[in-house]
Scaffold this active site. Structure first.
Site, PDB file in Angstrom:
ATOM      1  N   GLU A   8     -62.918-105.168  98.654  1.00 54.80           N
ATOM      2  CA  GLU A   8     -62.722-106.185  98.873  1.00 54.80           C
ATOM      3  C   GLU A   8     -61.712-106.171  99.598  1.00 54.80           C
ATOM      4  O   GLU A   8     -61.754-106.848 100.847  1.00 54.80           O
ATOM      5  CB  GLU A   8     -62.368-107.099  98.239  1.00 54.80           C
ATOM      6  CG  GLU A   8     -63.790-107.170  96.209  1.00 54.80           C
ATOM      7  CD  GLU A   8     -64.141-105.967  95.796  1.00 54.80           C
ATOM      8  OE1 GLU A   8     -65.120-106.161  95.574  1.00 54.80           O
ATOM      9  OE2 GLU A   8     -63.794-104.690  96.161  1.00 54.80           O
TER      10      GLU A   8
ATOM     11  N   HIS B 276     -66.049-110.387  84.669  1.00 50.55           N
ATOM     12  CA  HIS B 276     -66.758-110.927  85.995  1.00 50.55           C
ATOM     13  C   HIS B 276     -66.896-112.406  85.555  1.00 50.55           C
ATOM     14  O   HIS B 276     -67.758-113.007  85.184  1.00 50.55           O
ATOM     15  CB  HIS B 276     -68.044-110.564  85.272  1.00 50.55           C
ATOM     16  CG  HIS B 276     -68.173-109.130  85.959  1.00 50.55           C
ATOM     17  ND1 HIS B 276     -67.671-108.174  84.527  1.00 50.55           N
ATOM     18  CD2 HIS B 276     -69.082-108.788  86.611  1.00 50.55           C
ATOM     19  CE1 HIS B 276     -68.347-106.715  85.368  1.00 50.55           C
ATOM     20  NE2 HIS B 276     -69.296-106.909  86.576  1.00 50.55           N
TER      21      HIS B 276
END
Length: 324
Positions: free
Chosen positions: A47, A116
């Site tokens: 990321e 998540h």
């Protein structure tokens, strides 16, 4: 996004699995085949690398639109977002800008557990230099995304993952309602934008104002219908810039305000909304502002629906506001 790529050759998509697979939710399926691997390509699972590279591309003159597979994974890139993307225009005295869009699926309702299902929007609204968008429908997703790509500054584009399959009303034990049965699923094929900073009143009412965004818009509408309370439901759509005029106009009309979001209570974006309503509508309020949110714990897996602010909890808040 497809329209933006056709209109502007500088738009580039990048992220893990975004090209070949179309992303984990298949939102970009077919774009690599149509536009080629130089404009739509996969990256390593990094990321920090994804966002860092995109910031350089933006400063160079491209318009990168990157995808972080889940909002929960953006933390390694947070320093790049805050210290570089958000500050580039300011630190260069306007010599450089950062026309960057970072797409992230957000929220729960899919049994994703603690890593998540997070809703980190308040982390971004606290940062000067960023814009924060949360669409709640296919129509807004397209219009707001094109507007975000055309914006000269970095935009955090949060996509409620529970809405990919339909306008989820919070009743997890019922069949999923498909978007094909909802009027906001009608999306024009051609070019159009939805202006950043403009809220939409999704349900007209005069008794109480409900401020919501993302999945909670449909939960709030359902709660109002099930309690038969004349609630006005406002879909904020963008958190920064915020449509304060629409919020203030509604609360001054109803005299009551409920704020609903899926993120945790403490220091959530609802705290900012409550402060703004108190500041601008104090003499019009009949009862204290109520917040209905997720609990101050990591998002659970086994007890997801006890955490999720469903229509029952929102309905109880509506009744409380009316009875006070």
């Amino acid at each position: 996004m497809d329209v933006s790529m056709e209109q502007d050759d500088n738009v580039v998509l990048l992220g893990q699995d975004i090209g070949y697979f179309g992303g984990v939710f298949r939102c970009t399926a077919g774009l690599q085949e149509k536009y080629g691997k130089t404009r739509c390509f996969d990256t390593p699972i990094s990321e920090l690398g994804i966002v860092g590279s995109a910031i350089g591309m933006a400063a160079y003159g491209l318009k990168p639109c990157v995808e972080i597979q889940f909002a929960d994974y953006m933390y390694p890139a947070f320093d790049q977002i805050v210290s570089e993307a958000a500050r580039l225009r300011f630190r260069s005295a306007g010599e450089f800008s950062c026309p960057l869009v970072i797409r992230m699926p957000t929220g729960g309702g899919i049994f994703g557990g603690q890593t998540h299902s997070q809703s980190p929007e308040a982390l971004f609204t606290h940062v000067s230099g960023l814009k924060v968008v949360v669409p709640s429908s296919p129509h807004d997703a397209k219009g707001l995304l094109i507007a975000a790509i055309e914006d000269p500054d970095p935009v955090i584009f949060l996509e409620p993952k529970r809405l990919y399959n339909g306008p989820f009303d919070g009743h997890h034990d019922r069949p999923v309602t498909a978007w094909s049965k909802h009027p906001l699923s009608e999306v024009p094929e051609g070019y159009f934008t939805s202006k950043l900073g403009e809220a939409e009143i999704r349900r007209q009412g005069s008794a109480v104002t409900v401020l919501a965004y993302g999945t909670m818009v449909y939960v709030a509408q359902t709660a109002a219908e099930e309690t038969s309370i004349d609630a006005e439901v406002i879909d904020l759509r963008t958190l920064l810039p915020l449509d304060l005029e629409t919020i203030v106009g509604s609360v001054r009309k109803t005299g009551r305000c409920i704020v609903v979001h899926e993120a945790t209570l403490t220091c959530g974006f609802g705290a900012e909304l409550a402060a703004l309503v108190q500041e601008h509508c104090f003499y019009h309020l009949e009862v204290p502002i109520v917040r209905v949110t997720g609990w101050d714990t990591p998002y659970p897996h086994a007890q997801e629906w006890d955490y999720f602010p469903g229509p029952k909890r929102v309905g109880e808040a509506l009744l409380e506001a009316m009875e006070a």
